[in-house]
Design an enzyme around this catalytic site. Structure first.
Site, short mmCIF file in Angstrom:
data_model
loop_
_atom_site.label_atom_id
_atom_site.label_comp_id
_atom_site.label_asym_id
_atom_site.label_seq_id
_atom_site.Cartn_x
_atom_site.Cartn_y
_atom_site.Cartn_z
N LYS A 141 0.84 -1.21 0.00
CA LYS A 141 0.00 0.00 0.00
C LYS A 141 0.88 1.26 0.00
CE LYS A 141 -3.26 -3.03 0.37
NZ LYS A 141 -4.13 -3.45 1.44
C1 LIG Z 1 -5.03 -4.49 1.96
C2 LIG Z 1 -6.51 -4.35 2.02
C3 LIG Z 1 -7.25 -4.70 3.15
C4 LIG Z 1 -6.65 -5.39 4.35
O1 LIG Z 1 -5.57 -4.77 4.91
P1 LIG Z 1 -4.49 -5.62 5.75
O2 LIG Z 1 -3.65 -4.58 6.39
O3 LIG Z 1 -3.74 -6.45 4.77
O4 LIG Z 1 -5.25 -6.45 6.73
C5 LIG Z 1 -8.61 -4.46 3.14
N1 LIG Z 1 -9.23 -3.92 2.06
C6 LIG Z 1 -8.55 -3.60 0.95
C7 LIG Z 1 -9.29 -3.01 -0.19
C8 LIG Z 1 -7.17 -3.82 0.89
O5 LIG Z 1 -6.51 -3.53 -0.23
#
Ligand SMILES: *Cc1c(COP(=O)(O)O)cnc(C)c1O
Length: 411
Positions: free
Chosen positions: A193
């Protein structure tokens, strides 16, 4: 040539310094870095409050808990998202109702949501979870209007879009997660991210009641705020008289009393979890946050280069132009012969990715009756979509190589 993933983190010496300093400080967790990061993040998105947690999925779970999702409650979300957006409803025993995407934006189609709401008696649905998929901001102003008509709450899954925004009907910029329209918004700090903290997540809101609930739920349902205590001071200090739960008048009497709750005292008032994040993760997150806008700027340039490179190419079925407010977590194109391209790129050390396999067709969700042809736009999108490498340290040479290989494959 080294491998080119679809996304990756960028860790600088400054980031390492920030983590190292925190590791040498008094607190590894439950220290001052957490509130600092929360404050900086709330400031960045423009929300009143932020609550840092262990990951984005924990953030989603805390949101459904704070909104009191119960067994059988129906919640609407998009099938083109990471499974966690839907799973958080199931954690509370709720029912996930998928609504199809808009084939042009790939976002939850508000018309499809409206159709669902109109087809059922008022009160059938409790809430909705739109996702700022790929980094493109959902028009939450429109979703809020609809949600108000049907008395629904909104959780904005903004994992792809810190720094993203849309322009509202008054021409005003509305940042993802700013708490203007959604009740709660969530972010992830997984390394793919925008902002990386290893694992990590954030909830933002401008609702004080929800904020206080989240703080408690994040750490076992425990509060250390004296004003919230339900047991009497007498009980807390360990006095033998009156060690029962106090009633309202008992509480008032205790407040008038000069005797105070002792420093060790705390209360577990709800069934919470340990979804805390560490101080060194927050130090990393905060250090990364300083470069967030710069990162989006570079992502935008990369997106623009892809867009121009593939404009008018016959093998490309769909690609959005460079959209204002798009945070470009992903750059998605829809192509003919997607499998062939995917494999060809891998042979060349380019690890493009598919976002996402429609969530309603995961075996787990099929057991609830979801089946093929339920979401035609999402399913058609899935047949062609491919996410190309996009991240701030992707060099011009690397991107040119990716473009060259894609063109080469179709020649
Ligand atoms: C990455 C992601 C999550 C979950 O986040 P984590 O930190 O990996 O638990 C939830 N929703 C979306 C759209 C994501 O891209």
């Amino acid at each position: 040539m080294e491998a080119i993933p679809y996304g990756r983190q960028n860790i600088t010496d400054e980031d390492i310094q920030a983590v190292a300093e925190t590791l040498k400080s008094d607190y590894l967790t439950q220290g001052p870095r957490i509130a600092e990061f929360e404050e900086a993040f709330a400031d960045y998105v423009g929300s009143k409050y932020a609550v840092a947690v262990s990951n984005g999925t924990a953030a989603l779970h805390l949101c459904t808990l704070a909104l009191n999702v119960l067994e059988g409650d129906k919640v609407i979300t998009t099938p083109i998202t990471f499974a966690a957006s839907a799973n958080c409803v199931r954690y509370c025993g709720g029912e996930v109702i998928f609504a199809d995407i808009d084939p042009d934006t790939y976002l939850l189609d508000i018309d499809k949501v409206q159709e669902l709401l109109e087809a059922s008696p008022q009160g059938t649905y409790k809430g909705m979870i739109p996702v700022d998929f790929a980094g493109r901001a959902v028009d939450l102003e429109a979703f809020r209007k609809l949600a108000d008509d049907y008395d629904l709450w909104i959780i904005e899954d903004s994992c792809h879009a810190p720094g993203g925004y849309f322009i509202d009907s008054n021409g005003k910029q509305q940042n993802c997660g700013n708490g203007q329209f959604a009740d709660l918004a969530i972010f992830s700090f997984h390394p793919v991210k925008h902002i990386a903290s290893g694992e990590g997540g954030m909830i933002t809101t401008s609702n004080k009641v929800l904020y206080e609930k989240l703080l408690k739920l994040r750490t076992h349902g425990i509060t250390k705020f004296e004003s919230e205590y339900k047991n009497s001071v007498e009980f807390a200090v360990g006095s033998t008289q009156n060690s029962k739960l106090s009633d309202e008048s008992g509480l008032r009497k205790a407040r008038r009393n000069t005797q105070k709750y002792p420093a060790w005292y705390m209360e577990m008032q709800e069934l919470g979890y340990n979804y805390r994040i560490t101080d060194f993760q927050c130090a990393l997150g905060q250090s990364q946050l300083k470069r967030a806008d710069e990162g989006i700027e570079i992502r935008r340039e990369i997106a623009e280069l892809y867009f121009n490179a593939f404009k008018g190419k016959s093998f490309v079925k769909g690609q959005s132009g460079v959209v204002e407010g798009h945070a470009y977590h992903l750059y998605v194109i829809e192509v003919e012969d997607r499998l062939g391209l995917y494999n060809y790129l891998r042979e060349n050390n380019i690890y493009a990715q598919i976002h996402y396999i429609p969530c309603h067709l995961m075996p787990y969700y099929r057991q609830f009756g979801w089946k093929e042809e339920d979401m035609l736009n999402a399913e058609n999108y899935y047949k062609h979509c491919i996410s190309l490498p996009i991240y701030p340290t992707l060099t011009k040479e690397q991107q040119d190589f990716v473009i060259k290989k894609i063109n080469e494959y179709y020649e």
